[in-house]
Write an enzyme that holds these catalytic residues in place. Structure first.
Site, PDB file in Angstrom:
ATOM      1  N   ARG A  62       0.858  -1.183   0.000  1.00  0.00           N
ATOM      2  CA  ARG A  62       0.000   0.000   0.000  1.00  0.00           C
ATOM      3  C   ARG A  62       0.897   1.236   0.000  1.00  0.00           C
ATOM      4  O   ARG A  62       2.017   1.208   0.519  1.00  0.00           O
ATOM      5  CB  ARG A  62      -0.895   0.024   1.238  1.00  0.00           C
ATOM      6  CG  ARG A  62      -1.871   1.197   1.233  1.00  0.00           C
ATOM      7  CD  ARG A  62      -2.581   1.396   2.564  1.00  0.00           C
ATOM      8  NE  ARG A  62      -3.480   2.546   2.476  1.00  0.00           N
ATOM      9  CZ  ARG A  62      -4.135   3.061   3.504  1.00  0.00           C
ATOM     10  NH1 ARG A  62      -3.981   2.547   4.727  1.00  0.00           N
ATOM     11  NH2 ARG A  62      -4.912   4.117   3.344  1.00  0.00           N
ATOM     12  N   HIS A  63       0.415   2.306  -0.570  1.00  0.00           N
ATOM     13  CA  HIS A  63       1.162   3.564  -0.537  1.00  0.00           C
ATOM     14  C   HIS A  63       1.387   4.029   0.905  1.00  0.00           C
ATOM     15  O   HIS A  63       0.729   3.564   1.841  1.00  0.00           O
ATOM     16  CB  HIS A  63       0.425   4.652  -1.328  1.00  0.00           C
ATOM     17  CG  HIS A  63      -0.956   4.935  -0.795  1.00  0.00           C
ATOM     18  ND1 HIS A  63      -1.186   5.655   0.366  1.00  0.00           N
ATOM     19  CD2 HIS A  63      -2.178   4.560  -1.243  1.00  0.00           C
ATOM     20  CE1 HIS A  63      -2.468   5.735   0.595  1.00  0.00           C
ATOM     21  NE2 HIS A  63      -3.111   5.062  -0.361  1.00  0.00           N
ATOM     22  N   HIS A 243      -3.147   0.440  -3.521  1.00  0.00           N
ATOM     23  CA  HIS A 243      -3.936   1.002  -2.429  1.00  0.00           C
ATOM     24  C   HIS A 243      -4.202  -0.086  -1.391  1.00  0.00           C
ATOM     25  O   HIS A 243      -3.781  -1.230  -1.570  1.00  0.00           O
ATOM     26  CB  HIS A 243      -5.219   1.575  -3.005  1.00  0.00           C
ATOM     27  CG  HIS A 243      -4.958   2.542  -4.129  1.00  0.00           C
ATOM     28  ND1 HIS A 243      -4.845   3.890  -3.939  1.00  0.00           N
ATOM     29  CD2 HIS A 243      -4.744   2.328  -5.462  1.00  0.00           C
ATOM     30  CE1 HIS A 243      -4.581   4.494  -5.096  1.00  0.00           C
ATOM     31  NE2 HIS A 243      -4.515   3.559  -6.035  1.00  0.00           N
TER      32      HIS A 243
END
Length: 314
Positions: A62-63, A243
């Site tokens: 995930r970012h 995400h």
């Protein structure tokens, strides 16, 4: 600056605040870190280096921490009338690319802590002996930044270009009013990002714009089919930056799981913090079947740090 300050109505008494911090500290001090012995860790790291011909690994992350989740509605207070960016907090980016504030609102950058989170993740992967051959990223700027900082930590920033893949973008239900206006590959390159200009994405922004009413099952199918195509048409180890949902949408089908309910999906997202990393492996000795395996690095935990107002000392 009202949006960057606490609402007095939300503040609790000092006693309650201290009690909450005390209880949180007790829980943190009582945490048991479940980790293998040092010799097991070292063996695992060397195995990651030696077995690349016998197995293949995909890392999905995930970012890192994003500005809007940290500062809320930040754009009205961070740009002057002429559209010039004004840094309101040390955890905000020092500078931003020239772009209308409305685009930053829908395509938020990382905080400075987020950039550091991603760099630490890359360093930890390097220490674990992780080898990366290809990198794919959602077109969201926060994902591009995360990919770049992880590669920097890995020492591969100049070596491996980022392949921007719109198909990795999050659930389109959250974009019913239209897709964000992402930075083009040319804009990213001119800003110093190492982008694979010759990469032809599996799904384009135009493709996504046609399915803004996407259901949850359609979102899972979009990402699982994309992941399968990437695994099938490439060689070597892959790093995918997306995400929170990406960690599940690209792997659940490999374990034979079905699409969760919307409620279960939302609950799952809350358990996937910034810079979470999962790993899947396909081994020759296991019939080349994909399966989830232990991530290459420890998770990342940090405390909440509220905004300071020096006037409390007056």
């Amino acid at each position: 600056m009202e949006q960057l300050q606490r609402n007095p109505a939300d503040q609790r008494s000092g006693v309650a605040e201290l009690r909450e911090h005390f209880e949180a500290a007790k829980k943190r001090n009582a945490m048991t870190i479940l980790a293998p012995a040092s010799d097991e860790v070292n063996q695992g790291h060397s195995k990651a280096k030696d077995d690349t011909t016998k197995c293949r690994r995909i890392y999905i992350a995930r970012h890192a921490e994003r500005v809007d989740f940290t500062f809320g509605n930040w754009t009205p207070y961070s740009f002057d009338a002429a559209g010039n960016y004004i840094r309101r907090d040390l955890n905000m980016p020092r500078t931003l690319l020239q772009r209308k504030s409305c685009h930053w609102k829908r395509d938020t950058p990382l905080t400075n802590l987020g950039r550091y989170q991603a760099h630490l993740t890359g360093e930890a992967m390097k220490d674990a002996g992780v080898q990366i051959d290809l990198v794919y990223s959602s077109p969201s700027f926060r994902c591009i930044q995360t990919a770049s900082s992880i590669l920097e930590g890995l020492g591969l920033l100049e070596t491996i270009p980022i392949r921007v893949e719109p198909g990795l973008f999050e659930w389109l239900m959250w974009c019913r009013e239209g897709l964000p206006e992402w930075l083009s590959n040319e804009e990213l390159v001119s800003s110093g990002y190492n982008i694979a200009m010759d990469y032809k994405p599996i799904s384009t922004a135009q493709d996504l714009s046609q399915i803004l009413d996407e259901s949850l099952s359609e979102y899972y199918r979009r990402n699982s089919e994309l992941a399968d195509q990437l695994f099938r048409t490439t060689n070597g180890n892959i790093l995918i930056i997306g995400h929170a949902g990406t960690l599940d949408t690209c792997t659940r089908h490999l374990e034979g799981g079905g699409v969760p309910t919307t409620a279960d999906f939302i609950r799952l997202l809350l358990k996937i913090p910034f810079c979470s990393v999962v790993a899947i492996e396909s081994a020759v000795l296991d019939g080349n079947r994909w399966k989830l395996v232990d991530p290459p690095c420890a998770p990342m935990t940090n405390t909440k740090n509220d905004r300071f107002d020096w006037k409390v000392l007056k």
